[in-house]
Scaffold this active site. Structure first.
Site, PDB file in Angstrom:
ATOM      1  N   LYS A  68       0.850  -1.200   0.000  1.00 16.49           N
ATOM      2  CA  LYS A  68       0.000   0.000   0.000  1.00 16.49           C
ATOM      3  C   LYS A  68       0.881   1.243   0.000  1.00 16.49           C
ATOM      4  CE  LYS A  68      -3.904   1.903   2.674  1.00 16.49           C
ATOM      5  NZ  LYS A  68      -4.772   1.662   3.849  1.00 16.49           N
ATOM      6  N   SER A 142      -9.397   1.407   2.890  1.00 14.37           N
ATOM      7  CA  SER A 142      -8.578   2.200   1.989  1.00 14.37           C
ATOM      8  C   SER A 142      -7.501   1.376   1.287  1.00 14.37           C
ATOM      9  CB  SER A 142      -7.902   3.336   2.779  1.00 14.37           C
ATOM     10  OG  SER A 142      -7.079   2.817   3.815  1.00 14.37           O
ATOM     11  N   SER A 166      -9.741  -0.836   7.172  1.00 18.31           N
ATOM     12  CA  SER A 166      -9.169  -0.871   5.825  1.00 18.31           C
ATOM     13  C   SER A 166      -8.411  -2.145   5.509  1.00 18.31           C
ATOM     14  CB  SER A 166      -8.246   0.332   5.622  1.00 18.31           C
ATOM     15  OG  SER A 166      -8.966   1.534   5.766  1.00 18.31           O
TER      16      SER A 166
END
Length: 574
Positions: A68, A142, A166
């Site tokens: 990420k 996310s 997330s």
């Protein structure tokens, strides 16, 4: 080596080539913010292959990682999905360092809801991440890109973050595994903070074994992260054979869409098949605590992280993210202090609510919206999707997100096993049972091996003491032939094991458990006479701590050595 979505038979070079072919085939450019050039990764794979050929053993050799893009990888820009925020780190985040040291290869940096603020995966100037299974639907955020990379069959390990869910919601929407360990167990060093006190680095994978293996590699204290934590001395090492699992009341499931409500009911019905007992509880206090994350003053932590930057109105700033974080400017210090007090009380209430339960089973999210629906209503749908995830980090809980029963039309539906802090292994054990696995992988591989030969055996009257400590069953054992066994006159009845010397006894059968160091200390402190803990010689050459008794007590007891087992003696007596 655990198997990932690309299989584990190919060598590192072949795996890299297959991954880049898959990237071209799926044509999902929005998954990646920075994708490393194939020759660069292939060169690392070739070097890794040479190490393996030389005899080196690495737990994650050749596993491909999607990171990420709010987590640093040296030499790759960190953007947090905002180009104006980008910087080039010189140091890799500790968790990623540990993965690569274990033989994993980083493919690149993945898309996310900007500044890790969102559960939908659409709040990014790099594009909305489409769901891997249905491109009209959201990926979940996310950590959208990392989860999609797993579900698309590109990467083996996806690394994300989780403040409000997330690391779990995207897992549910893709039918994969998401591990959100106890806060601080996986260090957050090298991560752009969202809410620093409630941020967790997380793992996605297609199967539980690989997800847990990766999490175990990443776990451990880190001096560069002041919030990192070690497993405590009394850490629970296993779930009991017949656990108690709490589930929400029907009224607490009002936020669920109808297909998800039906899927959750089927999942709960299947829990009994694992040997667990479910019991409905009122989780409204947990749902109320969840509101503190965004509706209270705690959102000021998001402003402290990136608020000043967003105040400069960067051209690529997401308006929804900017509005959420900017609203924290109005929060006062007294309000923040009051919310901390409320949160402390909520933690105490949660501990009381879940006392006596081994885990709480929850739906991971409420629905699976389309990208169009989220774009039309970017706040309320996102808020609803965090109903069952938002409280977890606030209340210092661990969670394992796994696929549950599919919806009636065959779409993925996800559930979470939520436990108190440091009971991560309990959640993993229960997840493995729900998934129908023969055994559970180990996130917590520590403690002291303890040999038992009588009343603490499985099915015997004192076994509950081991389960209460979270002891892990390791298998059956036998001593060398240096031991004699006697039947002591105690309540409850128990045997006494005494060493007499090689060839002067028999190989006595028992069971081996792993207990925490504090658990072993508790046993020793409360051990009634004439019992003792001592070193026991096993017939496989190991020496382990085990139950014995004094020679004096054994001398006046009935010798049952010829039975070679307490269970055999009890069967004979009955």
């Amino acid at each position: 080596m655990p198997s990932g979505v690309l299989g584990n038979t190919a060598g590192p070079v072949e795996r890299v080539a297959a991954a880049y072919r898959r990237i071209a085939e799926v044509d999902r450019p929005e998954v990646w913010i920075t994708l490393r050039p194939e020759p660069e990764v292939a060169a690392e794979a070739a070097a890794l292959a040479r190490r393996l050929a030389a005899g080196e053993t690495l737990p994650l050799a050749g596993m491909l990682v999607a990171v990420k893009d709010n987590i640093d990888v040296a030499g790759l820009p960190t953007t947090a999905a905002c180009p104006e925020f980008a910087y080039l780190p010189e140091v890799t985040a500790a968790a990623i360092e540990r993965l690569t040291a274990a033989g994993a290869l980083v493919l690149g940096k993945t898309n996310l809801d900007q500044f890790a603020t969102g559960l939908v995966g659409t709040r990014s100037p790099y594009g909305a991440v489409r769901n891997a299974l249905d491109p009209e639907l959201v990926s979940g955020g996310s950590s959208s890109g990392s989860a999609a990379a797993i579900a698309l069959g590109v990467a083996d390990i996806g690394v994300g973050t989780d403040t409000a869910g997330s690391g779990r919601v995207p897992a549910a929407l893709h039918g994969i595994i998401g591990i959100k360990a106890t806060l601080g167990v996986i260090p957050a060093h090298g991560t752009v903070p969202a809410c620093a006190d409630y941020d967790a680095v997380t793992v996605f994978a297609a199967d539980l074994d690989l997800a847990v293996t990766a999490a175990a590699v990443m776990a451990g204290p880190e001096p560069r992260d002041p919030r990192s934590r070690s497993w405590p001395a009394d850490v629970r090492l296993a779930a009991p054979l017949a656990p108690r699992v709490a589930v929400p009341r029907a009224e607490d499931l009002a936020a669920l869409s109808e297909p998800y409500r039906e899927a959750f009911a089927r999942t709960v019905a299947g829990v009994a098949d694992t040997g667990a007992k479910t019991e409905e509880i009122d989780i409204s206090a947990l749902l109320d605590a969840a509101l503190l994350l965004y509706d209270g003053a705690l959102v000021a932590e998001r402003y402290a992280a990136v608020g000043a930057f967003l105040d400069t109105a960067p051209a690529s700033g997401d308006p929804t993210v900017a509005a959420i974080i900017g609203a924290a400017r109005a929060k006062t210090a007294p309000a923040f202090a009051a919310d901390l007090d409320t949160l402390a009380r909520a933690k105490a209430a949660a501990a009381e609510l879940l006392h006596g339960f081994d885990a709480l089973l929850l739906p991971t999210t409420t629905e699976h919206p389309s990208i169009a629906a989220v774009q039309a209503d970017p706040i309320e749908i996102n808020r609803r999707m965090g109903t069952y995830t938002n409280f977890c980090n606030l209340l210092d809980m661990a969670a394992v997100a796994i696929p549950g029963a599919s919806t009636a039309d065959g779409a993925p539906f996800g559930v979470m096993l939520v436990t108190p802090a440091f009971a991560d292994q309990v959640a993993i054990d229960l997840a493995a049972r729900l998934l129908g696995l023969d055994s559970a992988p180990l996130l917590v591989d520590r403690g002291v091996d303890l040999a038992v030969f009588g009343a603490h055996l499985r099915g015997q009257p004192l076994h509950w003491q081991l389960e209460q400590l979270g002891a892990r069953f390791l298998g059956g054992i036998r001593t060398t032939d240096a031991y004699r066994l006697t039947a002591l006159d105690t309540t409850p009845p128990k045997p006494g094991l005494v060493r007499h010397g090689p060839g002067r006894g028999a190989a006595i059968e028992g069971e081996l458990f792993r207990v925490s160091t504090a658990g072993l200390g508790g046993f020793l402190a409360e051990l009634p006479p004439p019992m003792a803990l001592t070193s026991i010689e096993l017939d496989d050459g190991r020496d382990v701590v085990g139950f014995s008794c004094t020679h004096e007590a054994a001398s006046t007891a009935t010798d049952i050595t010829h039975h070679a087992s307490w269970r055999t003696y009890l069967q004979h007596r009955s």
